[in-house]
Scaffold this active site. Sequence first.
Site, PDB file in Angstrom:
ATOM      1  N   GLU A  82       0.862  -1.173   0.000  1.00  0.00           N
ATOM      2  CA  GLU A  82       0.000   0.000   0.000  1.00  0.00           C
ATOM      3  C   GLU A  82       0.905   1.232   0.000  1.00  0.00           C
ATOM      4  OE1 GLU A  82      -3.636   2.034   2.615  1.00  0.00           O
ATOM      5  OE2 GLU A  82      -2.720   0.141   3.261  1.00  0.00           O
ATOM      6  N   ARG A 139       5.457 -13.064   9.963  1.00  0.00           N
ATOM      7  CA  ARG A 139       6.098 -11.803   9.609  1.00  0.00           C
ATOM      8  C   ARG A 139       7.389 -11.655  10.400  1.00  0.00           C
ATOM      9  NH1 ARG A 139       2.344  -6.967  11.523  1.00  0.00           N
ATOM     10  NH2 ARG A 139       4.155  -5.813  10.758  1.00  0.00           N
ATOM     11  N   LYS A 174       3.973   0.774   9.977  1.00  0.00           N
ATOM     12  CA  LYS A 174       4.166   1.986   9.179  1.00  0.00           C
ATOM     13  C   LYS A 174       3.521   3.190   9.862  1.00  0.00           C
ATOM     14  CE  LYS A 174       2.824   0.443   5.072  1.00  0.00           C
ATOM     15  NZ  LYS A 174       2.508   0.472   3.625  1.00  0.00           N
TER      16      LYS A 174
END
Length: 563
Positions: free
Chosen positions: A41, A266, A276
Site C-alpha cells: 500500500e 512476519r 508503518k
Amino acid sequence: MSNTIESEPTGKANHFIRQIISDDVAAGKNGGNVVTRFPPEPNGYLHIGHAKAICLSFGMAEEFGGHCHLRFDDTNPAKEDIEYVEAIQRDIKWLGFDWGEHLYHASDYFDRFYELAVELIKMDKAYVCELTPDQMREYRGTPTEPATASPWRDRPVEESLELFKKMKNGEFADGERTLRAKIDLASPNMHMRDPAVYRIRQAPHWRTGDQWCIYPMYDYAHCVSDSLEGITHSLCSLEFEVHRPLYDWFLETLDQFLSHQYEFARLNLSYTVMSKRKLLNLVEEGDVSGWDDPRMPTLSGMRRRGIPPAAIRNFCEEIGVTKFNGMTDVAVLEYETRQVLNKTCPRFMGVLDPLKVVIENWEVGKTEMLDAVNNPEDPEAGTRQVPFGREIYIERADFMEDAPKKFFRLAPGREVRLRWAYFLKCESVVKDEAGNITELRCAIDPETRGGDAKDGRKVKATIHWVSVEHAIEPEVRLYDRLFHVEKPDDGKDADFREHLNPNSIEVKTAYAEPALAGHEAGYSFQFERIGYFCVDPDTSSEKLVLNRTVALRDNWAKAQKKS
C-alpha cells in the site's frame, strides 16, 4: 566513486513455502507456472519486514522460473502519495529484484471491481447498509456471540443496486452508506460476518482523479486482483490467515480463477517497531530526521546507513520462513552486514577520540609515504599510500598511564606497532594544569618500517593512527539502536515513544587519512579497529559526512559459536 557490494548466501534452506511450490510444480498444478505478487500500500516507506516478503515472493518466482508482480494496493486515496510509490519501486530495485513488465495497480481494476460487486448484489450476496461505522462495530458481536443483523440486510436486490449506483455517483457523504457482503452472522470467524466490500471516500485518487468516490476494501480488492492477474501463490503474513476464508469466498462466489493464499510469520526485529503508522508517527513528531534516517528500519534508512542489499537478502534467507511468530535479534542482521562488508570494503585509518603523539626522533617537516593494504580479504584490492609525519593522532583509549598487566597497548615505557608504519615507544606524558593528558612524547624505531623488527622482537598490540598534518576532518555520525528496550511497542500504542533511546546518535569530528576524501554518497569502507562506515548524502565539497553502519564487535557470532 561508490563501491559495489555483493555477496550471496552459500546455500538455501528448505521451508514450507518452498516445499509447497516445489510440490505444485512437480504435480503440474497451474500448468507448472509460478506467479507471485508483492502488493504494498503506497502509504509509507518499505521497512525490513517488507524485505522478508519481497525476498520470498520475488525469490520463489525466480527460483521456479516464474515471475512476480509488483501491484500497488491503491484503494485508500486519503493516505497515499506518489512519493511512496516512487520510494517503493526504488527500494525493491535496490534489493536486487525487478518486476519487468509486471507493474500493476489495484486501481487498474476499479471498473472490474465495481462490475463484480454488482454481480454480488444481483446474487443477493451483498447489500447496501446504512449503519454507521460505530454501529457496525456494535452489531458485529463477539467471538462467542453472533452478530446482529443489519436492519438493511434483507433489503430488495433492486433497491441495493440503485443505492450502490448512487454511492458511485457521489450522492452520499463519507460513512453514510457501505456495501456489505451477505455471508454468515454466526460464523466464529469475525471476518465472515457481513464484511464491508465498498466504502465511500470523497477524496481524489492519485491515478484516477475524481472518477471514483467509492473504493473497495482490502479483503475484496486483494483476492480479486490476485485472480485477475492469475496469481498462483499469494504469499501473505500470518495475520491474514483468518482472512483466507473470506478470500476464498469472494473468488468461489464470483466464479473467478482460484488463486491460493499461503501465510507465513512476519518479521519482528528487536529494538525497533514495524508498524508503518508508528514509523510515520516518529517522522511527524520529529524523533527522526525522516523516513531515510539511518536509525529507521526502513530500507531507505538502511541504504543511507550503508547496509548492503546483499546483507539484507542473506539475512532473510538466514532467518527462514515459518508459521510461528517470534522475535529476531537485530544482531543477526548486524552479523550478515559484517559478513558482506568484511569481504568487500576497503580499509582506512581514522581516529574518533584523538590523543596527540609527538615523535621526537622524527625530523620536523618530514613526510614519508607508507604502503597500506586496502583489504586483506581481497588480494585484488591493491594498496594505497598513507602519509606519516612527526605528529600523529592515536585513539585515546589506546593509551593508559597506569596500565594493568593485561593492557597491551601504549603506556609509558611500553612499545606498540603503528599499523603499516613503525614500532612506537612512549617516553613521556604531557599534561595540562588540571592533570589531563594532552599529548605523548614518543620515539619510533626506524629499523621497523612496515611494522616488523629486524631483530625479531615482538609487540603484543598494533594500533591505528593518522598524521596530524595530513588528516581530513569528517563529521561522523555514530548510530545506536533507536529504542533502548527489545520490544518497544509490545502491543501497546500509547507508550512506544517513551522507549526511544536518547543516545541513538552521537555526532563528532574525526580525523582520517586523506585517501578517504572525494568519495560519493553510499561509498562503504572500514575504519580499522573501529567499524564500518559509509559516506552520507549530506556530504558536500566543504564537508565529508560519514555514517557508522555497524561496529566491528559481533556478539551474535560469538554466541552462536558457544551454542
